[in-house]
Design an enzyme around this catalytic site. Structure first.
Site, mmCIF file in Angstrom:
data_model
loop_
_atom_site.group_PDB
_atom_site.id
_atom_site.type_symbol
_atom_site.label_atom_id
_atom_site.label_comp_id
_atom_site.label_asym_id
_atom_site.label_seq_id
_atom_site.Cartn_x
_atom_site.Cartn_y
_atom_site.Cartn_z
ATOM 1 N N GLU A 151 0.804 -1.231 0.000
ATOM 2 C CA GLU A 151 0.000 0.000 0.000
ATOM 3 C C GLU A 151 0.836 1.280 0.000
ATOM 4 O O GLU A 151 0.631 2.173 0.816
ATOM 5 C CB GLU A 151 -0.967 -0.023 1.182
ATOM 6 C CG GLU A 151 -1.915 -1.207 1.157
ATOM 7 C CD GLU A 151 -2.804 -1.301 2.394
ATOM 8 O OE1 GLU A 151 -2.734 -0.412 3.251
ATOM 9 O OE2 GLU A 151 -3.560 -2.281 2.499
ATOM 10 N N GLU A 257 -6.059 -10.808 -1.326
ATOM 11 C CA GLU A 257 -6.892 -10.562 -0.139
ATOM 12 C C GLU A 257 -8.361 -10.491 -0.563
ATOM 13 O O GLU A 257 -8.966 -9.429 -0.557
ATOM 14 C CB GLU A 257 -6.459 -9.273 0.566
ATOM 15 C CG GLU A 257 -4.986 -9.255 0.960
ATOM 16 C CD GLU A 257 -4.585 -8.012 1.754
ATOM 17 O OE1 GLU A 257 -5.478 -7.353 2.323
ATOM 18 O OE2 GLU A 257 -3.371 -7.714 1.803
#
Length: 370
Positions: A151, A257
């Site tokens: 991220e 995910e």
């Protein structure tokens, strides 16, 4: 109660003979994120058969993040991560390490010197390299792949203004991958992991990072697409564009995910997976506390089935599809972006029973003709 849970679960899967990992073995690996403290420690007996029968790849949801492994200088806590490695090794399952470098769940001491001031660039790089060396010495090739950076991008594709960027500079992601390339075994796959990559601006920012590393001979093997999605986004068209774009840029794809949010979105929430985002609870956005009604079960099943049809269409480009959680009981979506809701985003309900979504996914695999 726990014994009854285990017996019912075992009977269910042995009687149906339906297993995700076997069904998709010709195409890609099927993984799950494990809450090690619960599922491999306190309540291991409940979940051993579910994990072993359905998945061939495992990720530690939190136990391998920096703050869990190394909360203080020179203090390492390997108890939980060791359990995952031992469990996976015994069953010949692959382990993906999550995560080496992230701005969240990283201890404050890492970015400070002994005087409490911001650490120098040289010292931070030294600490990064030491961290990888410690982990590599303990686990080595027992870990098949690492999420090296997590991220690092804003929604507009620019670089997030994290302590990593402030100290190391605009090329900190490239530096992180270079260190990982130098310190980890050559066979270990190196992954960049992020959410909302189906959004064009963020994807363009990722491609800039990717091209920079490739131009400088810095190895990046795969992109982890955090698939924290909902019933209505992303579209199959946007998903296929993302898959094809990454494939053209010579990286493998991990859906790292995966979960599907079934609850109403709070106002001012546009999706994604920014962990610091938080919204106020109200009963109207928590409508399924007593269970997911059949109509919603069917919507969830149809959504998962549609996604897996896309995955199978592009199976040659995909290495792994990893669910972010084992059962609905342990999903992070119960607490994010609104705390204390009852969400139902996974394939197995709170009793560990396969939901309609599980069977809808199995049906996407066409039986091989003799």
């Amino acid at each position: 109660m726990y014994k009854l849970f285990t017996i019912c679960l075992l009977f269910s899967f042995l009687s149906t003979g339906q297993h995700l990992k076997n069904s998709f073995a010709p195409y890609f690996k099927i993984g799950t994120a494990i809450n090690i403290e619960q599922q491999l420690d306190k309540r291991r007996g409940e979940f051993t058969e579910l994990i072993s029968s359905q998945f061939n790849s495992l990720v530690a949801e939190n136990a391998m993040k920096w703050d869990a492994l190394n909360p203080e200088p020179n203090v390492y806590n390997f108890a939980l991560s060791d359990k995952l490695i031992d469990f996976a090794t015994e069953r010949k399952m692959e382990v993906v390490g999550h995560v080496l470098f992230w701005h969240n769940q990283t201890p404050e001491w890492l970015f400070k010197d002994t005087n409490g001031k911001q650490v120098s660039k040289d010292l931070l790089i030294k600490r990064m390299r030491h961290h990888i060396r410690v982990l590599n010495k303990r686990y080595g090739e027992k870990i098949h792949a690492w999420d090296v950076v997590n991220e690092a991008l804003n929604e507009d594709g620019s670089l997030r203004d994290s302590p990593w960027k402030q100290i190391l500079g605009e090329d900190w992601v490239q530096q992180a991958f270079k260190i990982a390339q130098e310190e980890l075994p050559p066979k270990t796959k190196l992954i960049y992991n992020d959410y909302n990559l189906h959004n064009r601006n963020k994807l363009m920012g990722l491609l800039e990072l990717l091209h920079s590393m490739q131009a400088n001979s810095i190895r990046i093997d795969a992109i982890g697409i955090q698939a924290h999605w909902a019933l209505d986004y992303p579209s199959h068209k946007n998903l296929e564009f993302l898959i094809n774009t990454l494939h053209k840029n010579k990286v493998q794809i991990h859906f790292s995910e995966l979960d599907i949010d079934v609850l109403p979105r709070p106002k001012q929430f546009d999706g994604g997976a920014e962990i610091t985002e938080s919204h106020k609870y109200n009963m109207f956005i928590d409508p399924y506390k007593e269970g997911l009604p059949t109509s919603m079960q069917n919507q969830l099943a149809n959504r998962y089935q549609g996604l897996f049809k896309v995955f199978l269409k592009h199976a040659d480009k995909i290495d792994r599809v990893n669910f972010w959680g084992l059962t609905d009981e342990f999903s992070w979506k119960n607490q994010w972006p609104v705390a204390n809701r009852t969400n139902h985003p996974l394939l197995f309900d709170r009793d560990g029973k396969a939901k309609a979504a599980f069977y809808s996914i199995i049906k996407t695999v066409k039986p091989k003709t003799p």
